[in-house]
Design an enzyme around this catalytic site. Structure first.
Site, short mmCIF file in Angstrom:
data_model
loop_
_atom_site.label_atom_id
_atom_site.label_comp_id
_atom_site.label_asym_id
_atom_site.label_seq_id
_atom_site.Cartn_x
_atom_site.Cartn_y
_atom_site.Cartn_z
N GLU A 1 0.83 -1.21 0.00
CA GLU A 1 0.00 0.00 0.00
C GLU A 1 0.87 1.27 0.00
O GLU A 1 0.58 2.23 0.70
CB GLU A 1 -0.97 0.00 1.19
CG GLU A 1 -1.96 -1.15 1.14
CD GLU A 1 -3.05 -1.05 2.21
OE1 GLU A 1 -2.90 -0.23 3.14
OE2 GLU A 1 -4.05 -1.78 2.11
N GLU B 1 -6.64 -7.84 -0.95
CA GLU B 1 -7.29 -7.76 0.36
C GLU B 1 -8.75 -7.40 0.21
O GLU B 1 -9.11 -6.24 -0.03
CB GLU B 1 -6.60 -6.71 1.25
CG GLU B 1 -5.21 -7.09 1.71
CD GLU B 1 -4.64 -6.11 2.73
OE1 GLU B 1 -5.42 -5.29 3.29
OE2 GLU B 1 -3.42 -6.16 2.98
#
Length: 815
Positions: free
Chosen positions: A180, A251
């Site tokens: 991320e 995710e």
């Protein structure tokens, strides 16, 4: 629509034709393993958040839930606690974990990071990096890149030496570098994009023979795949940044991680299933990973700031590894329905048709006549009736129906047919007698005893080096006469306990959203020297954000207001003690405990008290939990192993603790004489503690005539002709109840075929009810581990009320 799709399809076929047989590669449609495109469902299970004793069962339940792969981060600060010193023992044994996944026939996605966030203390970075000269984490910075590359290479070489990459015949089909990063990239200016390019090149250069991904990194350099994280990637993902990269969802959040003081938010099984199906059709998604599939436990001090010890307990497998229904079962049905048409999805041509203002059909067809369709209703409020291929279909609001043959509905994301289960806890050992408890009072240090001193308030993390969450600040304060003065302390702590001359004078704490806080309290000061002792406690290190190496914690200012005015003690002579005396003595171990002078348990407790007791392990194999509902704040150890921090006194807005029960893995226990030690910062009552058994005590199912039959019955249509008699019966909606292992259905608590009101959490007999409902269900279910009751007029003696839609709702007890 067909034209652009066909052009894309030609591109991916050309790319697929160039596949190298041994390595895992990809095209614009999916990962390609052994020369075959793969549509993969994956689930995150983190090896250090469970125990080796639990791994086989967790992986087995994940496989039974329809998963093809297991995803895990690699936890740098666990494996390299000091530079060049590695630990892969016990819960850190990542090789053993991956081999267990392989033994059960599943693939692995290895998310090396090595920055992982993951609500893990310091985002997985070892704290010793903080002391590397001139280091800037996660930037085009030579010191950081040196240590990051060292660790990444260490892990890759370990995997290679064990032949764990799919290119070597092992289970690892995908790896991740960084995590991320796009969230913080702009903060590093020109050092951000160059770091991304370096990280990608470094990872690819390790020559694993499997693809690399970067999640939440839209500009992931070729050949690294950019992937999506979030709850709505079918709506929010920008898509692959190259036509020959597949759409990957690293995710899909099955829950929201919990923090102290917040109310748990539940994500429904229906919403998860809808978003998965939407990602498959709108993004041509072919890899979906559930984060988490099993969350587990943040043992010891591994949780990040203000994150509770229980992690993603609402995942398909709960903290203890029990199956959480209906989430596990509904997703299992989704996986089975998608797999019925996976070849058509992966190799067919997609055509999209409008079925209404907010309704669409995504149709996949192949030259051999195979056809599959997904009927989508994006209206979040209204049901819809649509016409598709001359048939009428009912689509509930915000739902997707899957038709593996373009005719029959195998699954609808909003129609839950799987059972719901109720988890309960039963006291097995009550530790309610003062005779079985002993206590030891933590010493409150004073300035004269300190060996570390400074003429200013030191930053906490740089002082403790993360060897403890506690730091004592001590000072000797001269007072001319007895008085009551106001002491004010500003802190980034996250918790502060203040003592004057050994007596507690006040406590305060911050919150997840606002870690800074102020303690202001009136304190008695004696004429002469006064000992001021301030205990600052960090509830985990921060796990994310740019420039973690620059973050500050601990006390910021200290002032005392007297009659003569305000005295600023910020730049004063301060003494320090890192950690607690009980920590240094390891009083929570058998050996350390034996060296301490324990006293009989005193009901008039005081703050900073250690408690110990012993208990025998409950019989059986059910999970075990420690009920700490009578305590305040602290940490608990079983036979020397920390089961995590507790903070019962930090209540949610509803007035209840964020967590009461704390998981004790069975592998932590001996048959008898298990040592339980607690450090209580506040004032708790150990006589209210119990050791509890956790189990599934009730199961419930609710279907109507509009529910699709179980997906498994679809396969019966392919059975030989001699089984045709069973085929029709198998294609009916059913209530299927199953108790956990070692338990049977002991009692039917409710049964109604008709129009029962409510659902599995609250129900009642409606205006229409078959009077023999209870008798039929009891005959089918009592004494059995599992039973199946079809929605059937014949089964219940006819239609009890013609013209009214009927449902079947059953709840049973498991013992």
């Amino acid at each position: 629509m067909v034209g652009w799709w066909w052009r894309w399809f030609v591109v991916v076929v050309v790319v697929a034709a160039a596949v190298d047989g041994g390595d895992v590669t990809y095209d614009g449609r999916s990962l390609i393993v052994d020369g075959q495109r793969k549509l993969l469902f994956s689930g995150s299970i983190h090896y250090p958040r469970s125990t080796p004793h639990m791994w086989a069962s967790l992986i087995s339940k994940a496989k039974a839930g329809g998963l093809d792969a297991i995803d895990t981060y690699v936890f740098w600060n666990l494996h390299e606690p000091q530079p060049g010193q590695y630990d892969f023992s016990g819960r850190r044994d990542i090789v053993r974990f991956i081999k267990e996944v392989a033994a059960q026939g599943l693939y692995v996605c290895l998310r090396i990071g090595p920055f992982i966030e993951s609500e893990w203390s310091y985002g997985g970075l070892p704290f010793w990096l903080h002391d590397v000269p001139d280091i800037v984490y996660r930037s085009d910075n030579e010191p950081f890149k040196f240590y990051m590359q060292n660790f990444t290479t260490k892990i890759v070489d370990m995997m290679k030496s064990e032949k764990l990459y799919a290119s070597q015949g092992g289970p690892i089909v995908l790896s991740q570098i960084e995590n991320e990063y796009q969230n913080v990239e702009k903060a590093f200016h020109d050092k951000g994009p160059s770091y991304v390019r370096w990280a990608a090149e470094m990872a690819v250069g390790l020559d694993t023979g499997v693809p690399w991904v970067m999640c939440k990194q839209d500009d992931a350099p070729d050949p690294v795949i950019n992937a999506c994280n979030g709850m709505r990637c079918g709506e929010t993902f920008v898509g692959p940044n190259s036509a020959n990269k597949p759409a990957i969802w690293t995710e899909n959040w099955t829950h929201f991680y919990d923090i102290y003081g917040n109310i748990t938010k539940i994500r429904s099984a229906q919403d998860i299933a809808y978003q998965v199906a939407l990602f498959i059709v709108k993004m041509n998604g072919s890899y979906i990973n559930y984060y988490m599939y099993h969350g587990g436990t943040n043992f010891g001090r591994t949780a990040s700031s203000f994150v509770i010890t229980s992690y993603y307990d609402q995942a398909p497998l709960d903290e203890y590894g029990l199956i959480r229904q209906p989430k596990w079962g509904h997703l299992k049905e989704l996986h089975a329905a998608v797999k019925l048409c996976s070849e058509t999805l992966l190799y067919g041509v997609q055509t999209t048709y409008s079925l209404g203002a907010l309704q669409e059909a995504y149709v996949y067809s192949r030259d051999n006549g195979e056809c599959a369709a997904f009927l989508v209703n994006t209206d979040s409020v209204n049901d819809a009736e649509v016409q598709f291929l001359s048939r009428t279909y009912q689509l509930p609001a915000k739902s997707i129906s899957i038709l593996p043959d373009c005719t029959n509905v195998a699954f609808n994301t909003a129609k839950v047919s799987t059972q719901m289960s109720t988890r309960s806890r039963q006291k097995a050992v009550e530790l309610d007698s003062p005779e079985i408890w002993e206590e030891w009072n933590e010493a409150i240090p004073v300035f004269d005893d300190s060996s570390l001193r400074s003429d200013s308030l030191l930053e906490q993390m740089n002082t403790t080096k993360d060897v403890s969450g506690y730091l004592w600040y001590t000072a000797s304060y001269q007072q001319s006469e007895d008085s009551h003065s106001v002491i004010t302390v500003n802190s980034l702590g996250h918790v502060l306990h203040a003592f004057v001359n050994g007596a507690p004078v006040g406590s305060a704490h911050g919150t997840f959203r606002n870690r800074s806080f102020t303690l202001e309290t009136t304190v008695p000061l004696n004429s002469g020297l006064n000992n001021i002792s301030l205990l600052s406690n960090m509830v985990g290190l921060q796990d994310s954000g740019a420039f973690l190496e620059r973050r500050a914690a601990g006390l910021q200012t200290v002032t005392i207001q007297e009659n003569q005015g305000v005295k600023n003690l910020t730049n004063y002579s301060w003494g320090y003690q890192v950690g607690l005396l009980g920590e240094r003595l390891q009083i929570y171990t058998e050996e350390g405990s034996s060296r301490a002078q324990w006293l009989n348990c005193n009901s008039s407790s005081q703050p900073l008290t250690w408690y110990k007791s012993k208990f025998d392990a409950p019989g059986g194999n059910d999970p075990v939990a420690l009920n700490l509902g009578s305590m305040g704040k602290g940490e608990a150890w079983i036979n020397g192993q920390s089961i995590g921090r507790y903070w019962i006194s930090f209540h949610t807005p509803a007035g209840s603790p964020s967590q009461i029960w704390y998981h004790i893995p069975r592998s932590f226990l001996k048959p008898t004489d298990n040592l339980l030690v607690l450090f209580e910062e506040e004032i708790g009552n150990p006589l209210g503690i119990s050791v509890d058994i956790v189990s599934i005590s009730k199961v419930c199912g609710h279907v109507s005539d509009s529910n699709p039959p179980p997906v498994v019955s679809w396969r019966r249509r392919e059975m030989p002709s001699q089984n045709k008699h069973k085929k029709h019966h198998g294609r009916r909606p059913k209530v299927q109840l199953r108790c956990p292992p070692t338990r049977n259905i002991s009692k039917v608590l409710f049964a109604s075929f008709g129009s029962p009101s409510g659902n599995c959490t609250r129900y009642a007999v409606g205006s229409c009810h078959s009077t023999n409902s209870m008798a039929v269900v009891e005959k089918a279910c009592l004494g059995k581990k599992m039973c199946s009751i079809p929605w059937s007029y014949k089964k219940f003696g006819g239609d009890p009320c013609p013209g009214i839609p009927k449902g079947l709702l059953i709840e049973a007890e498991c013992q």
